[in-house]
Design an enzyme around this catalytic site. Sequence first.
Site, short mmCIF file in Angstrom:
data_model
loop_
_atom_site.label_atom_id
_atom_site.label_comp_id
_atom_site.label_asym_id
_atom_site.label_seq_id
_atom_site.Cartn_x
_atom_site.Cartn_y
_atom_site.Cartn_z
N LYS A 222 -94.03 -33.20 -19.50
CA LYS A 222 -94.64 -34.13 -18.55
C LYS A 222 -94.47 -33.57 -17.14
O LYS A 222 -93.35 -33.52 -16.61
CB LYS A 222 -93.97 -35.50 -18.61
N GLU B 231 -80.81 -31.89 -14.24
CA GLU B 231 -80.66 -31.17 -12.97
C GLU B 231 -81.17 -32.11 -11.88
O GLU B 231 -82.34 -32.47 -11.87
CB GLU B 231 -81.46 -29.87 -12.97
N CYS C 280 -84.26 -28.58 -4.04
CA CYS C 280 -82.99 -29.23 -4.36
C CYS C 280 -81.83 -28.47 -3.74
O CYS C 280 -80.77 -29.03 -3.48
CB CYS C 280 -82.82 -29.34 -5.87
N GLU D 57 -79.51 -37.95 -0.11
CA GLU D 57 -80.48 -36.85 -0.15
C GLU D 57 -81.76 -37.33 0.53
O GLU D 57 -82.42 -38.26 0.06
CB GLU D 57 -80.79 -36.47 -1.61
P1 NAD Z 1 -88.18 -37.99 -9.80
O1 NAD Z 1 -86.85 -38.30 -10.38
O2 NAD Z 1 -88.87 -39.07 -9.07
O3 NAD Z 1 -89.19 -37.52 -10.94
C1 NAD Z 1 -88.92 -36.41 -11.77
C2 NAD Z 1 -89.73 -36.54 -13.04
O4 NAD Z 1 -89.25 -37.66 -13.79
C3 NAD Z 1 -91.21 -36.81 -12.79
O5 NAD Z 1 -91.98 -36.12 -13.73
C4 NAD Z 1 -91.30 -38.31 -13.00
O6 NAD Z 1 -92.60 -38.75 -13.37
C5 NAD Z 1 -90.32 -38.49 -14.14
N1 NAD Z 1 -89.83 -39.87 -14.32
C6 NAD Z 1 -89.80 -40.87 -13.42
N2 NAD Z 1 -89.30 -42.00 -13.99
C7 NAD Z 1 -88.99 -41.69 -15.27
C8 NAD Z 1 -88.43 -42.42 -16.36
N3 NAD Z 1 -88.09 -43.69 -16.23
N4 NAD Z 1 -88.26 -41.80 -17.53
C9 NAD Z 1 -88.56 -40.49 -17.67
N5 NAD Z 1 -89.12 -39.75 -16.68
C10 NAD Z 1 -89.33 -40.34 -15.48
O7 NAD Z 1 -87.97 -36.69 -8.89
P2 NAD Z 1 -89.05 -35.95 -8.00
O8 NAD Z 1 -89.30 -36.82 -6.82
O9 NAD Z 1 -90.21 -35.49 -8.82
O10 NAD Z 1 -88.25 -34.63 -7.56
C11 NAD Z 1 -87.38 -34.61 -6.50
C12 NAD Z 1 -85.94 -34.68 -6.98
O11 NAD Z 1 -85.70 -33.61 -7.90
C13 NAD Z 1 -84.93 -34.47 -5.88
O12 NAD Z 1 -83.87 -35.38 -6.03
C14 NAD Z 1 -84.44 -33.05 -6.09
O13 NAD Z 1 -83.17 -32.77 -5.59
C15 NAD Z 1 -84.48 -32.96 -7.57
N6 NAD Z 1 -84.50 -31.58 -8.02
C16 NAD Z 1 -83.38 -31.04 -8.57
C17 NAD Z 1 -83.35 -29.71 -9.01
C18 NAD Z 1 -82.13 -29.13 -9.64
O14 NAD Z 1 -82.24 -28.13 -10.33
N7 NAD Z 1 -80.94 -29.70 -9.46
C19 NAD Z 1 -84.50 -28.92 -8.86
C20 NAD Z 1 -85.64 -29.48 -8.29
C21 NAD Z 1 -85.63 -30.82 -7.88
#
Ligand code: NAD
Length: 484
Positions: A173, A248, A282, A383
């Site tokens: 997804k 992550e 991130c 963050e």
């Molecule tokens: P997000 O948590 O809003 O979404 C991430 C993914 O999860 C998306 O595909 C979203 O549609 C899905 N999602 C949302 N609700 C869900 C649910 N209830 N069940 C299953 N999936 C669901 O994050 P974002 O805004 O897309 O990305 C930014 C975040 O990602 C920041 O916090 C950043 O630090 C983190 N990030 C971490 C790393 C790492 O390796 N540590 C790398 C990149 C980004």
Amino acid sequence: MVQKQYINGAWVDSHARGTYEHRNPARLGEVTGVWPQGDDEDASRAMNAAAAAFAGWRSLTAVRRADQMQKVLRLMDERREELARIITLENGKTLKDSRAEVQSTCREMEFQIGEGLRVGGETKPTAQPGVFAYETRVPLGVISVIAPWNFPLNVPGRKMTPALMAGNTVVFKPASLTPGVGKALVDLFHEAGIPPGVVNMVVGPGSTVGAAFTGSPLVKAVSFTGSTEVGRGIHRVASSAMIRTQLEMGGKNAIVVLADADIEAAVESAATAAYACAGQWCTCTSRAVVEKPVLEEFTERLMDRVKQMKTGDGSDESTDMGPLCGTEQLATVSEYLRVGSQEGARLVTGGERLGGKPYDEGCFIPPTIFTKVTPRMRIAQEEIFGPVLSVMEAADYDEAVRIANDVPFGLSSSVYTRDLSRAMSFIEQIDVGLVHVNMLTAYKEPGFTFGGVKDSGFGIPEAGSSGIEFFSEHKVAYIRYREE
Ligand code: NAD
């Protein structure tokens, strides 16, 4: 025309009727695509296809799987520029950053294909004569890959490659803000001839498609990258169904600048890692914790450096920093700018949405610096995920480490010093998954694991030699070859 879902080897109409428009974050008037709001039924079709394809895919030798993955990699290599342009179109990051993302995806996939060929086991002397025993790794089954929008190619590539090399099948997804990058990636698998059902992609809301991919008995593991809040929710659901998770999540990464540091190098590092991808990595630097004797010099030089940065459309080659990835991000970051000033931090540059043409057509906030930030302020703790750097004063080394550790997150950190003893102490004392000395907080290599501690990471980390571990199970074989 509404885009499709990729299920069982074909692009098919979504079961869901709902759609949404994706817009270029640099020019919100420009619709880049119309996408389905996928639903439970789409997710279920994808998971069933993946489950049905598992037996065939796992029965291939690792060498055969690697041949297929190499084809995907070759196609990616041929399409570097096209992929980079789609990343910039949907995410907003500069073309330079998008090209770097494609490059690191190629490198990480290449490494994990190699790792898949090197999956071994071990044997030990047994207690009984005439018995040989060995331990090996076997695949799990269907893996859910849930990806964020900030590294829309790199993150799924880094997850899917080891999952597939280990013999699993995948339901993927992409984030709703970067569906076109997800499609471009899946197209490579399709054109490389990966068997139907081995890779499936469903575009749709996290609350429906993501949730379905997390709690289904068809799924054996969820590899998620995104916010800590969503990661926690995924873990709650998955763990009650005995589904393993690799999470992550967010960061609040500090660069610590000690009094003996090469200030110019520290400034360059902070300016690069705070504002790359408009602060939406991130591993971006979001706090600079600076020893008092060099605080003024560091801040002044940093302001000079940041003022030279050009904010604009990422597809313009002269741009240093692109827009935020969409209007929700714009609203969240704008709120933190308000909070920072209200909390008493001093805004020294940036701090307001850019107005006038062409900025008012997109989600532009310039590189922003707050000084006089203290550890309990929200802008020091949460963050922000935007181009906002909090500069904090530390009386000495010990206080700098205390401040750097005093956040819920533990992804990445960096210390700038010429003192080897301090540098080594920092490595010991800082609670993060990735620590750097005189380097960007964002630096990483494919051969090493990538993941955080505390609220930044959970489970076996990605990449490096643990890349395949998460996606496989242990199996032990005892063989009696002679009666004694
Ligand atoms: P997000 O948590 O809003 O979404 C991430 C993914 O999860 C998306 O595909 C979203 O549609 C899905 N999602 C949302 N609700 C869900 C649910 N209830 N069940 C299953 N999936 C669901 O994050 P974002 O805004 O897309 O990305 C930014 C975040 O990602 C920041 O916090 C950043 O630090 C983190 N990030 C971490 C790393 C790492 O390796 N540590 C790398 C990149 C980004």
